[in-house]
Design an enzyme around this catalytic site. Structure first.
Site, PDB file in Angstrom:
ATOM      1  N   ASP A  38    -118.928  20.028  20.593  1.00 28.54           N
ATOM      2  CA  ASP A  38    -118.068  21.098  21.111  1.00 28.54           C
ATOM      3  C   ASP A  38    -116.684  20.943  20.502  1.00 28.54           C
ATOM      4  O   ASP A  38    -116.364  19.902  19.913  1.00 28.54           O
ATOM      5  CB  ASP A  38    -117.978  21.029  22.652  1.00 28.54           C
ATOM      6  CG  ASP A  38    -117.731  22.401  23.278  1.00 28.54           C
ATOM      7  OD1 ASP A  38    -116.810  23.103  22.824  1.00 28.54           O
ATOM      8  OD2 ASP A  38    -118.441  22.759  24.217  1.00 28.54           O
ATOM      9  N   ASN A  91    -125.422  27.116  20.263  1.00 26.66           N
ATOM     10  CA  ASN A  91    -125.021  27.813  21.487  1.00 26.66           C
ATOM     11  C   ASN A  91    -123.520  28.080  21.582  1.00 26.66           C
ATOM     12  O   ASN A  91    -123.093  28.910  22.370  1.00 26.66           O
ATOM     13  CB  ASN A  91    -125.503  26.928  22.659  1.00 26.66           C
ATOM     14  CG  ASN A  91    -124.871  27.289  23.960  1.00 26.66           C
ATOM     15  OD1 ASN A  91    -125.227  28.298  24.559  1.00 26.66           O
ATOM     16  ND2 ASN A  91    -123.916  26.478  24.409  1.00 26.66           N
ATOM     17  N   TYR A 163    -118.467  41.614  20.082  1.00 25.86           N
ATOM     18  CA  TYR A 163    -119.393  40.630  20.661  1.00 25.86           C
ATOM     19  C   TYR A 163    -120.841  41.080  20.441  1.00 25.86           C
ATOM     20  O   TYR A 163    -121.695  40.300  19.996  1.00 25.86           O
ATOM     21  CB  TYR A 163    -119.085  40.470  22.158  1.00 25.86           C
ATOM     22  CG  TYR A 163    -119.900  39.405  22.867  1.00 25.86           C
ATOM     23  CD1 TYR A 163    -119.602  38.052  22.707  1.00 25.86           C
ATOM     24  CD2 TYR A 163    -120.956  39.751  23.698  1.00 25.86           C
ATOM     25  CE1 TYR A 163    -120.350  37.074  23.373  1.00 25.86           C
ATOM     26  CE2 TYR A 163    -121.702  38.792  24.359  1.00 25.86           C
ATOM     27  CZ  TYR A 163    -121.394  37.443  24.198  1.00 25.86           C
ATOM     28  OH  TYR A 163    -122.130  36.482  24.854  1.00 25.86           O
ATOM     29  N   LYS A 167    -123.989  39.242  18.409  1.00 30.13           N
ATOM     30  CA  LYS A 167    -125.239  38.814  19.062  1.00 30.13           C
ATOM     31  C   LYS A 167    -126.450  39.529  18.459  1.00 30.13           C
ATOM     32  O   LYS A 167    -127.524  38.939  18.366  1.00 30.13           O
ATOM     33  CB  LYS A 167    -125.132  39.015  20.568  1.00 30.13           C
ATOM     34  CG  LYS A 167    -124.056  38.106  21.228  1.00 30.13           C
ATOM     35  CD  LYS A 167    -124.326  36.619  20.988  1.00 30.13           C
ATOM     36  CE  LYS A 167    -123.365  35.713  21.760  1.00 30.13           C
ATOM     37  NZ  LYS A 167    -123.646  34.283  21.553  1.00 30.13           N
ATOM     38  N   ILE A 196    -124.272  35.076  33.363  1.00 32.20           N
ATOM     39  CA  ILE A 196    -124.464  33.712  33.862  1.00 32.20           C
ATOM     40  C   ILE A 196    -123.124  33.178  34.350  1.00 32.20           C
ATOM     41  O   ILE A 196    -122.083  33.421  33.729  1.00 32.20           O
ATOM     42  CB  ILE A 196    -125.005  32.793  32.732  1.00 32.20           C
ATOM     43  CG1 ILE A 196    -126.242  33.412  32.056  1.00 32.20           C
ATOM     44  CG2 ILE A 196    -125.312  31.398  33.266  1.00 32.20           C
ATOM     45  CD1 ILE A 196    -127.425  33.667  32.938  1.00 32.20           C
ATOM     46  N   THR A 198    -120.498  30.913  34.313  1.00 33.00           N
ATOM     47  CA  THR A 198    -119.890  29.853  33.497  1.00 33.00           C
ATOM     48  C   THR A 198    -118.402  30.179  33.354  1.00 33.00           C
ATOM     49  O   THR A 198    -117.974  31.292  33.689  1.00 33.00           O
ATOM     50  CB  THR A 198    -120.513  29.794  32.070  1.00 33.00           C
ATOM     51  OG1 THR A 198    -120.068  30.958  31.346  1.00 33.00           O
ATOM     52  CG2 THR A 198    -122.026  29.743  32.083  1.00 33.00           C
TER      53      THR A 198
HETATM   54  P1  NAP Z   1    -118.626  28.411  27.976  1.00 33.59           P
HETATM   55  O1  NAP Z   1    -118.823  27.662  29.235  1.00 33.59           O
HETATM   56  O2  NAP Z   1    -117.303  28.973  27.622  1.00 33.59           O
HETATM   57  O3  NAP Z   1    -119.164  27.508  26.771  1.00 33.59           O
HETATM   58  C1  NAP Z   1    -118.966  27.856  25.429  1.00 33.59           C
HETATM   59  C2  NAP Z   1    -118.557  26.607  24.691  1.00 33.59           C
HETATM   60  O4  NAP Z   1    -118.473  26.897  23.286  1.00 33.59           O
HETATM   61  C3  NAP Z   1    -117.174  26.114  25.138  1.00 33.59           C
HETATM   62  O5  NAP Z   1    -117.227  24.743  25.459  1.00 33.59           O
HETATM   63  C4  NAP Z   1    -116.315  26.387  23.927  1.00 33.59           C
HETATM   64  O6  NAP Z   1    -115.252  25.453  23.773  1.00 33.59           O
HETATM   65  C5  NAP Z   1    -117.320  26.231  22.805  1.00 33.59           C
HETATM   66  N1  NAP Z   1    -116.796  26.796  21.571  1.00 33.59           N
HETATM   67  C6  NAP Z   1    -116.064  27.928  21.419  1.00 33.59           C
HETATM   68  N2  NAP Z   1    -115.714  28.072  20.137  1.00 33.59           N
HETATM   69  C7  NAP Z   1    -116.223  27.008  19.468  1.00 33.59           C
HETATM   70  C8  NAP Z   1    -116.174  26.582  18.126  1.00 33.59           C
HETATM   71  N3  NAP Z   1    -115.526  27.299  17.178  1.00 33.59           N
HETATM   72  N4  NAP Z   1    -116.812  25.431  17.769  1.00 33.59           N
HETATM   73  C9  NAP Z   1    -117.444  24.698  18.704  1.00 33.59           C
HETATM   74  N5  NAP Z   1    -117.517  25.033  20.010  1.00 33.59           N
HETATM   75  C10 NAP Z   1    -116.907  26.183  20.380  1.00 33.59           C
HETATM   76  O7  NAP Z   1    -119.606  29.664  27.933  1.00 33.59           O
HETATM   77  P2  NAP Z   1    -121.180  29.819  28.163  1.00 33.59           P
HETATM   78  O8  NAP Z   1    -121.335  30.969  29.044  1.00 33.59           O
HETATM   79  O9  NAP Z   1    -121.842  28.539  28.467  1.00 33.59           O
HETATM   80  O10 NAP Z   1    -121.586  30.319  26.694  1.00 33.59           O
HETATM   81  C11 NAP Z   1    -122.519  29.657  25.874  1.00 33.59           C
HETATM   82  C12 NAP Z   1    -123.184  30.686  24.985  1.00 33.59           C
HETATM   83  O11 NAP Z   1    -123.904  31.611  25.809  1.00 33.59           O
HETATM   84  C13 NAP Z   1    -122.238  31.536  24.149  1.00 33.59           C
HETATM   85  O12 NAP Z   1    -122.784  31.710  22.857  1.00 33.59           O
HETATM   86  C14 NAP Z   1    -122.203  32.872  24.892  1.00 33.59           C
HETATM   87  O13 NAP Z   1    -121.893  33.942  24.042  1.00 33.59           O
HETATM   88  C15 NAP Z   1    -123.617  32.921  25.396  1.00 33.59           C
HETATM   89  N6  NAP Z   1    -123.848  33.820  26.531  1.00 33.59           N
HETATM   90  C16 NAP Z   1    -123.215  33.613  27.723  1.00 33.59           C
HETATM   91  C17 NAP Z   1    -123.475  34.474  28.765  1.00 33.59           C
HETATM   92  C18 NAP Z   1    -122.815  34.318  30.116  1.00 33.59           C
HETATM   93  O14 NAP Z   1    -122.942  35.243  30.950  1.00 33.59           O
HETATM   94  N7  NAP Z   1    -122.141  33.214  30.407  1.00 33.59           N
HETATM   95  C19 NAP Z   1    -124.376  35.544  28.608  1.00 33.59           C
HETATM   96  C20 NAP Z   1    -125.002  35.714  27.379  1.00 33.59           C
HETATM   97  C21 NAP Z   1    -124.742  34.832  26.340  1.00 33.59           C
HETATM   98  P3  NAP Z   1    -113.794  25.791  24.410  1.00 33.59           P
HETATM   99  O15 NAP Z   1    -114.023  26.065  25.864  1.00 33.59           O
HETATM  100  O16 NAP Z   1    -113.029  24.553  24.118  1.00 33.59           O
HETATM  101  O17 NAP Z   1    -113.320  26.992  23.674  1.00 33.59           O
END
Ligand code: NAP
Length: 256
Positions: A38, A91, A163, A167, A196, A198
């Site tokens: 990360d 991810n 976004y 995707k 989700i 998060t």
């Molecule tokens: P999250 O808790 O914000 O986790 C995303 C992680 O990715 C964070 O730790 C972030 O670090 C890290 N990140 C961002 N930019 C990065 C980079 N350039 N290099 C390495 N790491 C990086 O969000 P999440 O909901 O778990 O999201 C995970 C994935 O699921 C994402 O691809 C998101 O688009 C996808 N997703 C989420 C949802 C939802 O509803 N939550 C729905 C559909 C898809 P920092 O926090 O330090 O920036």
């Protein structure tokens, strides 16, 4: 009892938070050794501590998925710790709020905002695929990769065009990689989460929870563990005939 990932070595990006953290923990529970990567050092160290406290084996690798040298290093360090990479979960990602003002339609989006989104969500997945697949080809024996797409990889969403474009791109990369590397025993799938709970969705949910939940048949947010279970299964040999697929886990959002 044997775990469904026993003996496997895995790399998880975005593993310091949310879906990535839950998946690293679930992979370790199922017997995998897990490299957790990360941007945030604190986040990955916390995930590694959680995995190791539960009896798993994991290492932390700080790195930015938009930086090719950093991605090459993530793969190299995973191999130096565990000898190989059998599974990868690409991810790491950002939502609209992380790259610019929220709520913008296409005519309002700026090029730097869109470029940042493309760089993390699309180029980041491409770079991870490139280096993971190169390692899997080198070591032999195939592998399983899951990319995080979204319901936004399958449908359009207002004020999220950048976004949504990334995707949909992840779905396309997944399909092409699946076709190119099926002959090498490497399966590539994506998971398509709905909304989700998060850190990524916190502000949006604070502002628009009722409006969004009205469109979700199960009438609740998912939790990261509900995505993790699907990813673990797709990474396991139980999913041996599954490749190039978009696996929707969305509480019925896209079915409605
Ligand atoms: P999250 O808790 O914000 O986790 C995303 C992680 O990715 C964070 O730790 C972030 O670090 C890290 N990140 C961002 N930019 C990065 C980079 N350039 N290099 C390495 N790491 C990086 O969000 P999440 O909901 O778990 O999201 C995970 C994935 O699921 C994402 O691809 C998101 O688009 C996808 N997703 C989420 C949802 C939802 O509803 N939550 C729905 C559909 C898809 P920092 O926090 O330090 O920036």
């Amino acid at each position: 009892m044997a775990g469904i990932l026993d003996g496997k070595a895995a790399l998880v990006t975005g593993g310091g938070s949310g879906i990535g953290r839950a998946t690293a923990i679930a992979m370790a529970r199922e017997g995998a050794r897990v490299a957790v990567s990360d941007l945030s050092k604190d986040g990955i160290e916390e995930t590694v501590a959680l995995v190791n406290a539960a009896g798993g084996q994991s290492i932390a690798i700080q790195g930015d998925v938009t930086d090719e040298a950093a991605v090459a290093n993530m793969v190299a360090r995973t191999v130096s710790a565990f000898g190989r990479i059998d599974c990868a979960f690409n991810n790491a990602g950002v939502a609209g709020r992380s790259v610019g003002p929220p709520g913008q339609r296409i005519h309002e989006l700026t090029q730097p905002t869109v470029a940042k989104m493309f760089s993390v969500n699309l180029m980041g997945v491409f770079l991870c695929l490139k280096y993971e697949i190169a390692q899997m080809l080198k070591q032999g024996g195939g592998g399983a990769i899951v990319n995080t797409a979204s319901i936004a990889g399958l449908i359009g969403l207002a004020t999220s065009a950048h976004y949504v474009a990334t995707k949909h791109g992840v779905v396309g990369l997944t399909k092409s990689a699946a076709v190119e590397y099926a002959q090498d025993g490497i399966r590539v799938n994506c998971v398509n989460p709905g909304y989700i709970k998060t850190p990524m969705t916190k502000e949006t949910m604070d502002e628009r929870y009722d409006e969004i939940m009205a469109k979700v048949p199960v009438r609740r947010l998912g939790v990261p563990e509900e995505i993790a279970e699907a990813v673990v299964w797709m990474c396991s040999d139980k999913a041996s005939f599954m490749t190039g697929a978009s696996h929707v886990v969305d509480g019925g959002y896209t079915a409605a």
